[in-house]
Design an enzyme around this catalytic site. Structure first.
Site, PDB file in Angstrom:
ATOM      1  N   GLY A  33       0.877  -1.186   0.000  1.00  0.00           N
ATOM      2  CA  GLY A  33       0.000   0.000   0.000  1.00  0.00           C
ATOM      3  C   GLY A  33       0.910   1.232   0.000  1.00  0.00           C
ATOM      4  O   GLY A  33       1.812   1.321   0.847  1.00  0.00           O
ATOM      5  N   ALA A  34       0.680   2.143  -0.960  1.00  0.00           N
ATOM      6  CA  ALA A  34       1.621   3.254  -1.164  1.00  0.00           C
ATOM      7  C   ALA A  34       1.923   4.074   0.108  1.00  0.00           C
ATOM      8  O   ALA A  34       3.087   4.239   0.477  1.00  0.00           O
ATOM      9  CB  ALA A  34       1.124   4.129  -2.301  1.00  0.00           C
ATOM     10  N   ASP A  47      -1.165   4.881  -6.508  1.00  0.00           N
ATOM     11  CA  ASP A  47       0.258   4.751  -6.173  1.00  0.00           C
ATOM     12  C   ASP A  47       1.066   5.935  -6.683  1.00  0.00           C
ATOM     13  O   ASP A  47       2.140   6.224  -6.174  1.00  0.00           O
ATOM     14  CB  ASP A  47       0.830   3.444  -6.737  1.00  0.00           C
ATOM     15  CG  ASP A  47       0.509   2.309  -5.786  1.00  0.00           C
ATOM     16  OD1 ASP A  47      -0.663   1.902  -5.727  1.00  0.00           O
ATOM     17  OD2 ASP A  47       1.429   1.879  -5.065  1.00  0.00           O
ATOM     18  N   ASN A  89      -2.542   2.824 -10.364  1.00  0.00           N
ATOM     19  CA  ASN A  89      -3.039   2.054  -9.218  1.00  0.00           C
ATOM     20  C   ASN A  89      -2.982   0.571  -9.583  1.00  0.00           C
ATOM     21  O   ASN A  89      -2.586   0.194 -10.692  1.00  0.00           O
ATOM     22  CB  ASN A  89      -4.460   2.502  -8.846  1.00  0.00           C
ATOM     23  CG  ASN A  89      -4.899   1.902  -7.521  1.00  0.00           C
ATOM     24  OD1 ASN A  89      -4.190   1.991  -6.523  1.00  0.00           O
ATOM     25  ND2 ASN A  89      -6.038   1.252  -7.478  1.00  0.00           N
TER      26      ASN A  89
HETATM   27  O1  MRU Z   1       0.755  -3.878  -4.579  1.00  0.00           O
HETATM   28  P1  MRU Z   1       0.086  -3.150  -3.451  1.00  0.00           P
HETATM   29  O2  MRU Z   1      -0.756  -4.036  -2.593  1.00  0.00           O
HETATM   30  O3  MRU Z   1       1.080  -2.350  -2.657  1.00  0.00           O
HETATM   31  O4  MRU Z   1      -0.864  -2.133  -4.197  1.00  0.00           O
HETATM   32  C1  MRU Z   1      -1.618  -1.240  -3.436  1.00  0.00           C
HETATM   33  C2  MRU Z   1      -2.531  -0.413  -4.248  1.00  0.00           C
HETATM   34  O5  MRU Z   1      -2.578  -0.499  -5.448  1.00  0.00           O
HETATM   35  C3  MRU Z   1      -3.336   0.601  -3.520  1.00  0.00           C
HETATM   36  O6  MRU Z   1      -4.530   0.869  -4.193  1.00  0.00           O
HETATM   37  C4  MRU Z   1      -2.542   1.916  -3.424  1.00  0.00           C
HETATM   38  O7  MRU Z   1      -1.247   1.685  -2.974  1.00  0.00           O
HETATM   39  C5  MRU Z   1      -3.211   2.871  -2.513  1.00  0.00           C
HETATM   40  S1  MRU Z   1      -3.243   2.305  -0.860  1.00  0.00           S
HETATM   41  C6  MRU Z   1      -3.998   3.485   0.070  1.00  0.00           C
END
Ligand code: MRU
Length: 353
Positions: A52-53, A240, A250
């Site tokens: 999650g970013a 992201d 995203n």
């Molecule tokens: O690969 P991940 O699980 O890190 O991807 C996360 C996402 O795509 C989320 O939508 C994004 O990071 C926003 S989290 C608030």
């Protein structure tokens, strides 16, 4: 409005120790791992122990604090140089999420003028805690702004996981859903499973369950059908990285949801803090897309689901053009219509750290 606390705590900094909830094991097991070196931190980000970013941004900042302690025998200038090198490694551990760069650069900007090792160590730690708390506040405001566009009764489709497991606070897209739910909106979530890492199936349904939000898990391939049937009132996703023109990277699969939403006249919103914007790039074409191990596509629980020799491609993110986005919900308000113009305006008016 009262402060909303979330139940899940994905990251802890206790007595100078960094503990992260191993998200690969959820929802079946809640186990914390201690990250004792910068190598541990980089590998936890790469392997998606934390993800999650905004959360990996926070982890990166605490990772710099771990590194500062790890190299505390170095003199001040050497320590700063070492932290710059480690910072670059951390930034590239997951290339799409701009929050890594945002957090590492904030830490480095805090210390570049300091001339003794102890002050550097304590300044890095203080900055990391600040970045963590700051995200709690950003999520809360995103939740409040976002809840204002949620109908009193709504079926909301979301992808991946954007809740407490992805941020320092209640989440971004999920924070909007949670705030609406706590404000007595009758919300029902359709959680898209999010192949191949299943963040929707494993994490979003878990957060819905923990928070008492009604939720239905659907396969990624069912989203179009659900829209066609009139089962979806709006779509909200996280981000992201957002370019200066509003193009948004995203989780892979977000783009097809946005195109389908447009076809079915369903509002499609992105929710993200300003720390996810990258004004150094004009459009989404410039966003680097992380390509992950093909094993994630070819295997389920360590078993091949296809002939072993088959090639697989595994882009972890895609880019949704701003033209498909009804609005971007930020901690400073909802950006709509002329996305480029409203992004420029908001960055000209807010005091950035
Ligand atoms: O690969 P991940 O699980 O890190 O991807 C996360 C996402 O795509 C989320 O939508 C994004 O990071 C926003 S989290 C608030």
């Amino acid at each position: 409005m009262k402060r909303i606390n979330s139940k899940v705590q994905p990251i802890l900094w206790e007595h100078k120790k960094l503990l992260v909830l191993d998200q690969r094991l959820l929802p079946h097991e809640k186990k914390y791992l201690e990250l004792t070196s910068c190598k541990d931190v980089i590998s936890a980000i790469k392997e998606m122990v934390v993800r999650g970013a905004p959360l990996i941004g926070i982890t990166a900042a605490y990772g710099m604090a771990v590194a500062a302690n790890e190299f505390k025998k170095l003199e001040a200038d050497k320590l700063i140089n070492k932290l710059k090198v480690i910072g670059e490694e951390i930034k590239s551990s997951r290339p799409t999420a701009i929050n890594l760069k945002w957090a590492v650069d904030l830490v480095l900007n805090t210390i570049f003028e300091l001339r003794d090792t102890d002050s550097i160590i304590s300044a890095v730690e203080k900055r990391a805690k600040w970045i963590h708390n700051d995200d709690v506040d950003r999520c809360e405001k995103i939740g409040e702004y976002g809840a204002s566009i949620i109908p009193k009764s709504a079926n909301i489709l979301t992808i991946c996981n954007t809740g407490a497991l992805a941020t320092g606070g209640i989440g971004t897209a999920f924070g909007v859903i949670l705030t609406a739910h706590r404000n007595n909106h009758n919300v029902h979530v359709y959680a898209s499973e999010t192949r191949p890492r299943q963040q929707g199936a494993r994490l979003t349904t878990f957060e819905c369950f923990e928070n008492g939000i009604e939720c239905t898990l659907i396969s990624d391939t069912a989203c179009g059908y659900m829209m066609q049937k009139g089962n979806i009132d709006l779509v909200i996703a996280g981000a992201d990285r957002i370019a200066a023109n509003g193009d948004t990277a995203n989780k892979i699969g977000t783009y097809q949801l946005a195109v389908l939403a447009k076809e079915h006249n369903i509002p499609f919103y992105i929710a993200a803090p300003l720390s996810t914007f990258d004004l150094s790039i004009n459009s989404g074409v410039e966003i680097p897309i992380e390509e992950r191990d093909e094993k994630e596509v070819k295997e389920i629980h360590g078993k091949h689901i296809c002939v072993k020799e088959i090639k697989a491609s595994n882009p972890a993110f895609d880019v949704t053009s701003g033209k498909y986005i009804s609005g971007i919900i930020t901690e400073k308000g909802i950006l709509k219509d002329d996305l480029s113009g409203s992004i420029r305006k908001i960055f000209n008016t807010v005091a950035l750290v």
